[in-house]
Design an enzyme around this catalytic site. Structure first.
Site, mmCIF file in Angstrom:
data_model
loop_
_atom_site.group_PDB
_atom_site.id
_atom_site.type_symbol
_atom_site.label_atom_id
_atom_site.label_comp_id
_atom_site.label_asym_id
_atom_site.label_seq_id
_atom_site.Cartn_x
_atom_site.Cartn_y
_atom_site.Cartn_z
ATOM 1 N N ASP A 1 0.815 -1.221 0.000
ATOM 2 C CA ASP A 1 0.000 0.000 0.000
ATOM 3 C C ASP A 1 0.847 1.268 0.000
ATOM 4 O OD1 ASP A 1 -2.330 -1.673 0.278
ATOM 5 O OD2 ASP A 1 -1.724 -1.935 2.356
ATOM 6 N N GLU A 2 2.019 1.206 -0.618
ATOM 7 C CA GLU A 2 2.910 2.372 -0.614
ATOM 8 C C GLU A 2 2.536 3.397 -1.685
ATOM 9 O OE1 GLU A 2 4.011 -0.791 -0.962
ATOM 10 O OE2 GLU A 2 5.441 -1.241 0.629
ATOM 11 N N GLY A 3 1.643 3.028 -2.589
ATOM 12 C CA GLY A 3 1.251 3.980 -3.643
ATOM 13 C C GLY A 3 1.908 3.661 -4.974
ATOM 14 N N LYS A 4 1.999 2.381 -5.300
ATOM 15 C CA LYS A 4 2.648 1.973 -6.556
ATOM 16 C C LYS A 4 1.876 2.442 -7.782
ATOM 17 C CE LYS A 4 2.914 -2.294 -5.245
ATOM 18 N NZ LYS A 4 3.062 -2.820 -3.914
ATOM 19 N N ASP B 1 3.212 14.594 2.598
ATOM 20 C CA ASP B 1 2.271 15.604 3.112
ATOM 21 C C ASP B 1 1.557 15.156 4.381
ATOM 22 O OD1 ASP B 1 1.233 13.786 1.026
ATOM 23 O OD2 ASP B 1 -0.715 14.605 1.626
ATOM 24 N N ARG C 1 -10.038 -2.930 5.858
ATOM 25 C CA ARG C 1 -9.524 -3.014 7.241
ATOM 26 C C ARG C 1 -8.670 -1.787 7.570
ATOM 27 N NH1 ARG C 1 -6.436 -8.720 7.236
ATOM 28 N NH2 ARG C 1 -5.988 -8.070 5.113
ATOM 29 N N GLN D 1 1.693 -6.444 -3.588
ATOM 30 C CA GLN D 1 2.192 -6.522 -2.200
ATOM 31 C C GLN D 1 3.555 -5.824 -2.092
ATOM 32 O OE1 GLN D 1 0.897 -9.666 -3.678
ATOM 33 N NE2 GLN D 1 -0.957 -8.586 -3.150
ATOM 34 N N LYS E 1 0.460 5.155 -8.271
ATOM 35 C CA LYS E 1 0.866 6.516 -8.606
ATOM 36 C C LYS E 1 2.206 6.527 -9.348
ATOM 37 C CE LYS E 1 1.349 11.052 -6.803
ATOM 38 N NZ LYS E 1 1.031 12.004 -5.786
ATOM 39 N N ALA F 1 -4.374 -7.571 -3.988
ATOM 40 C CA ALA F 1 -3.722 -6.260 -4.117
ATOM 41 C C ALA F 1 -4.763 -5.152 -4.123
ATOM 42 C CB ALA F 1 -2.931 -6.205 -5.408
ATOM 43 N N GLY F 2 -4.318 -3.947 -3.978
ATOM 44 C CA GLY F 2 -5.233 -2.824 -4.075
ATOM 45 C C GLY F 2 -4.488 -1.577 -4.486
ATOM 46 N N HIS F 3 -4.629 -1.231 -5.750
ATOM 47 C CA HIS F 3 -4.037 0.027 -6.216
ATOM 48 C C HIS F 3 -5.141 1.054 -6.260
ATOM 49 C CE1 HIS F 3 -0.385 -1.746 -7.577
ATOM 50 N NE2 HIS F 3 -0.923 -2.417 -8.559
HETATM 51 P P1 IMP Z 1 -2.954 -12.982 1.374
HETATM 52 O O1 IMP Z 1 -2.096 -12.351 0.329
HETATM 53 O O2 IMP Z 1 -4.430 -12.701 1.180
HETATM 54 O O3 IMP Z 1 -2.674 -14.450 1.561
HETATM 55 O O4 IMP Z 1 -2.596 -12.298 2.785
HETATM 56 C C1 IMP Z 1 -1.327 -12.495 3.402
HETATM 57 C C2 IMP Z 1 -0.845 -11.204 4.056
HETATM 58 O O5 IMP Z 1 -0.516 -10.258 3.058
HETATM 59 C C3 IMP Z 1 -1.887 -10.532 4.948
HETATM 60 O O6 IMP Z 1 -1.223 -9.915 6.033
HETATM 61 C C4 IMP Z 1 -2.485 -9.481 4.035
HETATM 62 O O7 IMP Z 1 -3.065 -8.427 4.772
HETATM 63 C C5 IMP Z 1 -1.233 -9.047 3.289
HETATM 64 N N1 IMP Z 1 -1.531 -8.448 1.976
HETATM 65 C C6 IMP Z 1 -1.902 -9.091 0.856
HETATM 66 N N2 IMP Z 1 -2.056 -8.216 -0.155
HETATM 67 C C7 IMP Z 1 -1.751 -7.003 0.321
HETATM 68 C C8 IMP Z 1 -1.689 -5.696 -0.260
HETATM 69 O O8 IMP Z 1 -1.922 -5.467 -1.452
HETATM 70 N N3 IMP Z 1 -1.326 -4.689 0.586
HETATM 71 C C9 IMP Z 1 -1.015 -4.903 1.871
HETATM 72 N N4 IMP Z 1 -1.051 -6.103 2.449
HETATM 73 C C10 IMP Z 1 -1.416 -7.148 1.687
#
Ligand code: IMP
Length: 428
Positions: free
Chosen positions: A13-16, A332, A302, A223, A18, A39-41
């Site tokens: 979640d560092e902002g990839k 910022d 979360r 990740q 961007k 993942a979540g961008h």
């Molecule tokens: P999994 O990838 O769903 O098996 O989760 C394993 C660990 O990686 C957990 O602590 C998740 O919260 C973390 N995790 C998986 N994907 C991300 C992400 O994109 N950002 C931050 N943490 C992640």
């Protein structure tokens, strides 16, 4: 042959998104090489906010070919859902290419992910519950289902039978759930085959040809370094290689083709899920970072655990990934603190160490040794060059650069595309 790798330097979640965006239209291919819809961008363009989970963020840049590499695990309904969502907003997704060797997340693995976490109780990993771990486990034990299997019903059926032979025992006898039939899984997967077929290709070959034409290929890691199954805080990690080595195995691009490795780090640090986190804050500073930085998971919603910047982690990420450029995001968010602690070393059972502890036990026992840097109150969100920064913000950046083992090439000062200080061109 310019292949550029982009990885997270911390726990994700560092902002990839961007950073990908910063490279913009000069990149011809953007490849996702690991992970899945865990993942979540978040990419903000103008007034539009796009939350991507599975698709490479390059999908938003016209002209770029987005590639889902062989190292990715794909939940097909999620893939189609994301494509439909983007199409509804006028984004063209027709260039997307998917590796025939990528693994598919069958619905039984999402179920198994969630029931296993419940079963583990206090020993849980805190996964995203998307079936990532069980699908990579299947890949390694050679009972996985690949994208190409959807185009051969006989093979698909055999593979699903093989996987379910064991998994049904687990579901019924250990987890007390209903068993799953081969037919329901095969039927469900086959419904996706025709829509998927035109997107599927030998992506390793495609990328090799692109590199031979001197086109720019960006390999975008899901990740981050400390969630890497080999180099992260095992077992509190994801199940793939999120570091630069994984970019090669997860795409089929050889290490010799990689010319640049960019790592993204927040100006502080966050993590979701369980596991050690030396600089974690449990006080109002942590609350403040979470609310100002909007630190809630893009995938699961979360609240993220928040803490101060950790130099040993950043230096480790530089070393493991061979980082050539560091991008610091969300500077910022630190505006308004009188002083900002930065972790420069750890105290592990009375011993001061400046590298990551060798063992899991050491990591759990590590407490941060801080240096305190003076803060700033000036609004920096309009800064576009280092000279625009107040001297204390500049000193904070200089401090990180001196200690992190890699030059800082860009700094994020706000969520918008243009809220970035570019110090060094990422492509020249
Ligand atoms: P999994 O990838 O769903 O098996 O989760 C394993 C660990 O990686 C957990 O602590 C998740 O919260 C973390 N995790 C998986 N994907 C991300 C992400 O994109 N950002 C931050 N943490 C992640």
């Amino acid at each position: 042959m310019p292949a550029i790798v982009l990885v997270g330097a911390q726990w994700g979640d560092e902002g990839k998104g961007k950073a990908t965006d910063l490279l913009g239209s000069r990149v011809e291919y953007v490849v996702k090489f690991n992970g899945g819809n865990n993942a979540g961008h978040t990419v903000i363009i103008g007034k539009e906010k796009y939350a991507l989970h599975l698709l490479p963020s390059g999908i938003l840049t016209p002209g770029v070919v987005p590639v889902i590499g062989n190292g990715v695990v794909i939940d097909i309904p999620v893939l189609f859902g994301e494509i439909d969502g983007l199409n509804a907003r006028g984004v063209d997704t027709s260039r997307l290419v998917v590796s025939a060797n990528a693994h598919v997340i069958p619905s039984y693995n999402s179920i198994l992910d969630r029931v296993t976490e419940r079963f583990l109780g206090s020993r849980k990993i805190g996964t995203t519950g998307r079936g990532i771990g069980p699908t990579y486990a299947d890949k390694m034990t050679r009972v996985g289902i690949r994208v190409q299997d959807l185009f051969d019903e006989k093979i698909l059926r055999q593979k699903v039978e093989g996987a379910l032979a064991l998994k049904n025992h687990l579901l019924v006898k250990v987890y007390n759930r209903r068993s799953i039939t081969v037919d329901e899984v095969v039927e469900e997967l086959l419904t996706h085959a025709e829509r998927l077929r035109p997107m599927v290709a030998d992506t390793a070959l495609l990328l090799s040809e692109a590199l031979a034409r001197n086109e720019v290929v960006l390999l975008e890691g899901g990740q981050a370094t400390l969630l890497d199954v080999d180099h992260g805080t095992y077992p509190f990690v994801t199940s793939s290689n999120a570091t630069s080595g994984g970019a090669c195995t997860g795409s089929g691009i050889p290490p010799t083709a990689v010319t640049r490795v960019i790592a993204i780090a927040k100006a502080y640090i966050t993590r979701v899920g369980e596991g050690p986190f030396p600089t974690e804050l449990f006080d109002e500073d942590g609350e403040k970072l979470r609310s100002i930085g909007a630190e809630f998971g893009t995938t699961t919603g979360r609240p993220r655990r928040c803490g101060w910047f950790d130099i040993p982690i950043a230096r480790y990420a530089s070393r493991i990934n061979g980082v050539t450029d560091l991008i610091i995001t969300k500077l910022d968010v630190l505006t308004g603190w009188e002083q900002i602690p930065v972790c420069v070393a750890y105290d592990v059972d009375g011993e001061r160490i400046s590298e990551l502890p060798m063992t899991q036990t050491g990591f759990h026992h590590a407490t941060p040794v801080y240096e305190y840097l003076p803060g700033w109150t000036e609004d920096i969100s309009n800064a576009r060059s280092l000279d625009d920064l107040p001297s204390n913000a500049r000193a904070y950046i200089d401090f990180l650069e001196q200690r992190c083992g890699a030059p800082i090439s860009a700094i994020g000062v706000g969520p918008e595309r243009e809220q970035t200080i570019v110090i060094r061109d990422l492509l020249s």
